[in-house]
Design an enzyme around this catalytic site. Structure first.
Site, PDB file in Angstrom:
ATOM      1  N   GLU A 110     -11.245  39.582  -2.537  1.00 24.89           N
ATOM      2  CA  GLU A 110     -10.061  38.820  -2.092  1.00 24.89           C
ATOM      3  C   GLU A 110      -9.550  39.332  -0.740  1.00 24.89           C
ATOM      4  OE1 GLU A 110      -8.399  37.243  -6.357  1.00 24.89           O
ATOM      5  OE2 GLU A 110      -7.328  38.921  -5.493  1.00 24.89           O
ATOM      6  N   GLU A 128     -14.476  34.744 -10.213  1.00 28.16           N
ATOM      7  CA  GLU A 128     -13.367  35.088 -11.112  1.00 28.16           C
ATOM      8  C   GLU A 128     -12.692  33.808 -11.552  1.00 28.16           C
ATOM      9  OE1 GLU A 128     -10.325  37.896 -10.001  1.00 28.16           O
ATOM     10  OE2 GLU A 128     -11.763  39.103  -8.872  1.00 28.16           O
TER      11      GLU A 128
HETATM   12  C1  BG6 Z   1      -7.700  39.014  -8.969  1.00 27.47           C
HETATM   13  C2  BG6 Z   1      -8.290  40.367  -8.817  1.00 27.47           C
HETATM   14  O1  BG6 Z   1      -6.658  38.923  -8.052  1.00 27.47           O
HETATM   15  O2  BG6 Z   1      -7.079  38.666 -10.153  1.00 27.47           O
HETATM   16  C3  BG6 Z   1      -8.595  41.082 -10.113  1.00 27.47           C
HETATM   17  O3  BG6 Z   1      -9.453  40.325  -8.019  1.00 27.47           O
HETATM   18  C4  BG6 Z   1      -7.488  40.816 -11.093  1.00 27.47           C
HETATM   19  O4  BG6 Z   1      -8.780  42.449  -9.837  1.00 27.47           O
HETATM   20  C5  BG6 Z   1      -7.425  39.324 -11.354  1.00 27.47           C
HETATM   21  O5  BG6 Z   1      -7.594  41.537 -12.270  1.00 27.47           O
HETATM   22  C6  BG6 Z   1      -6.412  38.929 -12.398  1.00 27.47           C
HETATM   23  O6  BG6 Z   1      -5.158  39.464 -12.061  1.00 27.47           O
HETATM   24  P1  BG6 Z   1      -4.341  40.322 -13.107  1.00 27.47           P
HETATM   25  O7  BG6 Z   1      -3.158  40.830 -12.395  1.00 27.47           O
HETATM   26  O8  BG6 Z   1      -4.008  39.393 -14.219  1.00 27.47           O
HETATM   27  O9  BG6 Z   1      -5.274  41.404 -13.557  1.00 27.47           O
END
Ligand code: BG6
Length: 466
Positions: A171, A360
């Site tokens: 990101e 993701e």
């Molecule tokens: C993304 C990141 O922003 O979102 C991850 O690359 C992160 O590292 C994921 O875990 C989900 O966010 P969160 O705060 O729910 O873990």
């Protein structure tokens, strides 16, 4: 439903700092994660403190064989994880790497390959060495490019026969919203735009340099950028809202534009002029930036709205944004928008015609473990199945639209510590990990209902989606 192509890379994703634990074992140095016990939205501590769940996380450092076996059982073709920079260079600015750290990833990647799972490696996932943060203020200092170069040369040479897919920075656009993600300790409100954009430039040059070096050392490798993907919709059809939406969108697209086109886009001229930003470039920077990526990867959790008048923001994954009145939200206030994923895939493919990789996506939720009729501990996570199904249906729609999609890795395929708030109760996995918010628990792994669901999706190459 459109067919996913043969060889579609189905899998899951994690990051070292959110799953490995073993924060000070085998020569590992401290990273910024070890001093942010409440995540990126909380304070920074002087030293690691016991309330920091990431110090042990889910102990994947010692349990990776069991975990990868479970991923293989689901049929994963790819497993995305990051290398903890501080296992390889504990302080970040050393010349010689830590052999024990290198050995750990040798074994981890070999374990993936044993099951035919391709490792997809994030080189830097919010894991800047703490020493680089304290001594150099992270990526605000140009010298970080040299330290990162030494690190990538080391890992490319070491893993060139094991890893084909690489991502330069997780990101990368988040640095503009949350400078701490780039190891910058100065609070955002005290940073000038000049300082922020200069730090961004250092990361962009480092990313392009890694792409060049990677292609030299591993001609067959595929090296991609990784951005926080977030479609921006106008809150109303007012022309002012449309212009504001365009500007917000460009603040993100700037990162993919540089990675794919190899130069700053024309709209940055006005952006820089009006904000008194003059990027300090070294003579070689323009040439380095011309080393463009093989593919674009992104995370996708939500869309946001933009308006020229409304200033109130909702909750979000780092960026926030105005909530869309037509969408529902997760327990953490992240708005759920499967069609936004189809839209984003189309927008990016229309703009670049480069392969796309969703690295993701997933639902963070509170899971309640139960004991089923056969005495097994499990979680009936139908809400997660629904969420993932609906997003994957939209990926299939985008493929039908003509978009080239390389693969899909769900976030937190096994429960991990969350990034923004460092909680364990916010779970994303197909595999439940017995560790509670107070740090107690056996760390045992249990299959949730979604485990078998995803296994069937992969086995049928998407045909079981509804
Ligand atoms: C993304 C990141 O922003 O979102 C991850 O690359 C992160 O590292 C994921 O875990 C989900 O966010 P969160 O705060 O729910 O873990």
């Amino acid at each position: 439903m459109a067919k996913f192509n043969e060889g579609f890379l189905w899998g899951g994703a994690v990051a070292a700092n959110q799953c490995e634990g073993a924060y000070n074992e085998d020569g590992k140095g401290l990273s910024i994660q070890d001093v942010t016990p409440k995540g990126f939205l909380g304070p920074i501590t002087e030293e690691p403190t016991p309330d920091n769940l990431k110090l042990v996380a889910i102990d994947m450092y010692h349990r990776y064989k069991e975990d990868i076996k479970l991923f293989a059982e689901m049929g994963f073709k790819v497993f995305r994880t990051s290398i903890a920079w501080t296992r390889i260079f504990p302080k970040g600015d050393e010349e010689q790497p830590n052999e024990k750290g290198l050995q750990f990833y040798d074994e981890l990647f070999a374990e993936c390959l044993k099951y035919g799972i391709e490792p997809l490696v994030t080189i830097s996932h919010y894991e800047t060495p703490l020493h680089l943060a304290k001594e150099y203020n992270g990526w605000s200092d140009r010298r970080l490019i040299g330290f990162y170069e030494n690190y990538v040369r080391t890992i490319f040479n070491r893993y060139k026969d094991k890893v084909k897919y690489w991502l330069t920075f997780n990101e990368i656009n988040s640095i503009a919203h949350l400078p701490l993600t780039g190891g910058i300790l100065t609070p955002k409100e005290k940073l000038s735009k000049q300082e922020l954009f200069q730090a961004m430039h250092h990361e962009l040059v480092a990313s392009a340099l890694a792409t060049r070096i990677g292609h030299e050392i591993m001609p067959e490798a595929k090296i991609g950028c990784m951005v926080l993907g977030m479609p921006v919709y106008p809150l109303s059809p007012k022309p002012e809202d449309i212009i504001k939406t365009m500007e917000t969108d460009r603040a993100n697209l700037l990162f993919t534009d540089v990675h794919v086109r190899g130069k700053y886009p024309s709209y940055t001229k006005r952006l820089f002029k009006e904000n008194n930003i003059v990027i300090k470039m070294e003579p070689e920077d323009e040439e380095i930036l011309k080393n463009t990526v093989d593919f674009i990867s992104f995370s996708y959790y939500m869309s946001i709205c933009e308006s020229a008048e409304v200033t109130e923001r909702g909750k979000g994954n780092i960026m926030g944004g105005i909530p869309n009145p037509y969408l529902e939200a997760s327990e953490w206030g992240w708005q759920i928008d499967p069609k936004g994923l189809r839209y984003l895939l189309n927008v990016l493919y229309d703009r670049y015609e480069k392969p796309l990789f969703i690295v993701e996506n997933g639902l963070g939720a509170v899971d309640e473990p139960i004991t089923d009729s056969e005495g097994n501990i499990t979680v009936e996570d139908d809400y997660r199945i629904q969420y993932l199904n609906d997003h994957l249906v939209q990926v299939a729609e985008a493929i039908e639209d003509g978009v080239e999609v390389m693969g899909y890795t769900t976030w937190g395929c096994i429960d991990v510590v969350s990034a923004s708030t460092a909680e364990l109760k916010k779970r994303y996995g197909f595999i439940y990990v017995d560790r509670k918010e107070d740090g107690s628990g056996t760390l045992n792994r249990y299959k949730k209902k979604s485990f078998n669901w995803y296994k069937e999706v992969i086995a049928s190459n998407g045909a079981t989606l509804k």
